[in-house]
Write a protein that holds these residues in place. Sequence first.
Motif, PDB file in Angstrom:
ATOM      1  N   PHE A 286       0.847  -1.195   0.000  1.00  0.00           N
ATOM      2  CA  PHE A 286       0.000   0.000   0.000  1.00  0.00           C
ATOM      3  C   PHE A 286       0.882   1.243   0.000  1.00  0.00           C
ATOM      4  N   ARG A 287       0.525   2.185  -0.867  1.00  0.00           N
ATOM      5  CA  ARG A 287       1.177   3.500  -0.898  1.00  0.00           C
ATOM      6  C   ARG A 287       0.132   4.563  -0.599  1.00  0.00           C
ATOM      7  N   ASP A 288       0.351   5.298   0.461  1.00  0.00           N
ATOM      8  CA  ASP A 288      -0.594   6.348   0.885  1.00  0.00           C
ATOM      9  C   ASP A 288      -2.007   5.799   1.025  1.00  0.00           C
ATOM     10  N   GLY A 289      -2.093   4.576   1.601  1.00  0.00           N
ATOM     11  CA  GLY A 289      -3.380   3.968   1.909  1.00  0.00           C
ATOM     12  C   GLY A 289      -4.051   3.269   0.754  1.00  0.00           C
ATOM     13  N   ILE A 290      -3.443   3.248  -0.429  1.00  0.00           N
ATOM     14  CA  ILE A 290      -4.042   2.618  -1.610  1.00  0.00           C
ATOM     15  C   ILE A 290      -3.175   1.438  -2.030  1.00  0.00           C
ATOM     16  N   GLU A 291      -3.814   0.286  -2.267  1.00  0.00           N
ATOM     17  CA  GLU A 291      -3.055  -0.869  -2.717  1.00  0.00           C
ATOM     18  C   GLU A 291      -2.503  -0.611  -4.113  1.00  0.00           C
ATOM     19  N   VAL A 292      -1.175  -0.785  -4.263  1.00  0.00           N
ATOM     20  CA  VAL A 292      -0.538  -0.509  -5.555  1.00  0.00           C
ATOM     21  C   VAL A 292       0.114  -1.742  -6.163  1.00  0.00           C
ATOM     22  N   GLN A 293       0.283  -2.817  -5.378  1.00  0.00           N
ATOM     23  CA  GLN A 293       0.949  -3.997  -5.933  1.00  0.00           C
ATOM     24  C   GLN A 293       0.641  -5.220  -5.092  1.00  0.00           C
ATOM     25  N   ARG A 294       0.496  -6.382  -5.769  1.00  0.00           N
ATOM     26  CA  ARG A 294       0.427  -7.679  -5.095  1.00  0.00           C
ATOM     27  C   ARG A 294       1.607  -8.505  -5.585  1.00  0.00           C
ATOM     28  N   LEU A 295       2.345  -9.079  -4.620  1.00  0.00           N
ATOM     29  CA  LEU A 295       3.527  -9.854  -4.947  1.00  0.00           C
ATOM     30  C   LEU A 295       3.365 -11.270  -4.422  1.00  0.00           C
ATOM     31  N   SER A 296       4.017 -12.223  -5.050  1.00  0.00           N
ATOM     32  CA  SER A 296       3.934 -13.607  -4.595  1.00  0.00           C
ATOM     33  C   SER A 296       4.536 -13.738  -3.200  1.00  0.00           C
ATOM     34  N   GLY A 297       4.110 -14.771  -2.487  1.00  0.00           N
ATOM     35  CA  GLY A 297       4.485 -14.930  -1.085  1.00  0.00           C
ATOM     36  C   GLY A 297       5.944 -15.222  -0.845  1.00  0.00           C
ATOM     37  N   ASP A 298       6.715 -15.520  -1.908  1.00  0.00           N
ATOM     38  CA  ASP A 298       8.144 -15.753  -1.731  1.00  0.00           C
ATOM     39  C   ASP A 298       8.974 -14.504  -2.002  1.00  0.00           C
ATOM     40  N   ARG A 299       8.311 -13.377  -2.240  1.00  0.00           N
ATOM     41  CA  ARG A 299       9.033 -12.126  -2.500  1.00  0.00           C
ATOM     42  C   ARG A 299       8.924 -11.184  -1.303  1.00  0.00           C
TER      43      ARG A 299
END
Length: 451
Positions: free
Chosen positions: A343-356
């Motif tokens: 989250f950047r400034d309260g807004i979700e900006v990216q989803r990454l795999s659980g191994d990252r």
Amino acid sequence: MSEQRANVISRSITPRHGHIFSPASRAYFAWQAGEIDEGALNQRESGKFFPHTAGGQTDPYARDDVANAAPPPDGKIASANQSTGQHLDQPGSHWRKHEVRGGETLDISWTFTANHVTRRWNYFITRQGWDPSRVLSRDQFEAQPFYQVQINLQPYWSHSNSMKPPSPTVHEVPLPQRDGYHVLLAVWEVADTANAFYQVVDLDFVPSEGGGQRPDAPTGLRAGNVTDRQVVLTWNAATGPHPIARYRLSRNGTTSVDVQAPQLTWTDQSVAADTLYSYFITAVDNQGNESPPSRAIEVRTPGQDGAPTPPTNLHSMGVSAQSVSLMWGASTGTAPIAQYLLFRDGIEVQRLSGDRTAFEDSGLRPATQYQYVVRALDTQGRLSLPGNVLSVRTANGEGQYPAWRLNTPYATNALVSHAGGNWRCLQAHTSYTEDWAPGKPSSEVLWVVHP
């Protein structure tokens, strides 16, 4: 140098920056007391090859290893010359100590939290007649380590997986003969960087009363059925010259409970969710003799109701006018981590795999303040609480040189842009910590403003 041991350590899946958790180091006690955060606990980091003072030296055993940065100066050994945890360098005998006996073996347990290819661990001890009222300095310690564990594989880049220590790593360290208060300095030296990790352990050497009458240390301490509300501990029966009367459980270095023999299990029902605990156990016989402590274990409880623990130690690895490089500590839980949500400034900006556990956020505006937070999502759809909030300001875009970055080698007179200005490197080094970034108080010997 007295007896040493050289051996090859097996591969670890998740080795990282680290600390000694048993017997609890001075930094570990400070973390338990809330005086430093978990990131600072794991980053007592400075140049390798103590007790040398200069940087730029090669390893006499492994000349292909990365040359060293300057080790911590006298008076800054316990803090490893880091700006966080400077109070660890205070002189005095007030530090919390562990009772030991000269000539016995002390199990020293390391846990690791960032990848490093390891060359060796050196263990130093203060001299007979040292002065606790003075700061820890090189002349307070024996000139050579009294014990060493070394990995002999060379060159390091051909054996990097084999040279990463398992977590935890336990060394059976034979203690020298001493009386009263002494300080053990443990230095974990890395082959593929210029640095080492410094841990100070305060010891109280007491007389060896009863000779061989003490019970043997219990073995096989392990944790099972770990939830956000309980930790079930089991262990193997101890033996000794006299019958075992009870087992004494300690959590985070403080006695928790005595369990009457022959019982070999105990449930800690006073734990909190998403909390790290260390445990060890001693055996007490019917004559009152107490054994040495068992090997300690560390246990992190899952988040509330089985949710993943929040990601830890979100930090910046470098900032430019249009990007921020981010890294954080992995979450744990009762189910595998599927994704990390940034989250950047309260807004979700990216989803990454659980191994990252790292991401470079680009396309940002120069000279702008941003706030970041990361949450973990497990395979059961449970979302963790947010980790720590990180506030970062991008550079103003006026810098005409490459942006300063973490984990980057810099030569003398190299030019970089950072924090809205230009900087010139005063001495060659590798940027292994944000405390060495241009403009930081602890980086004055490394960088100067470039007009």
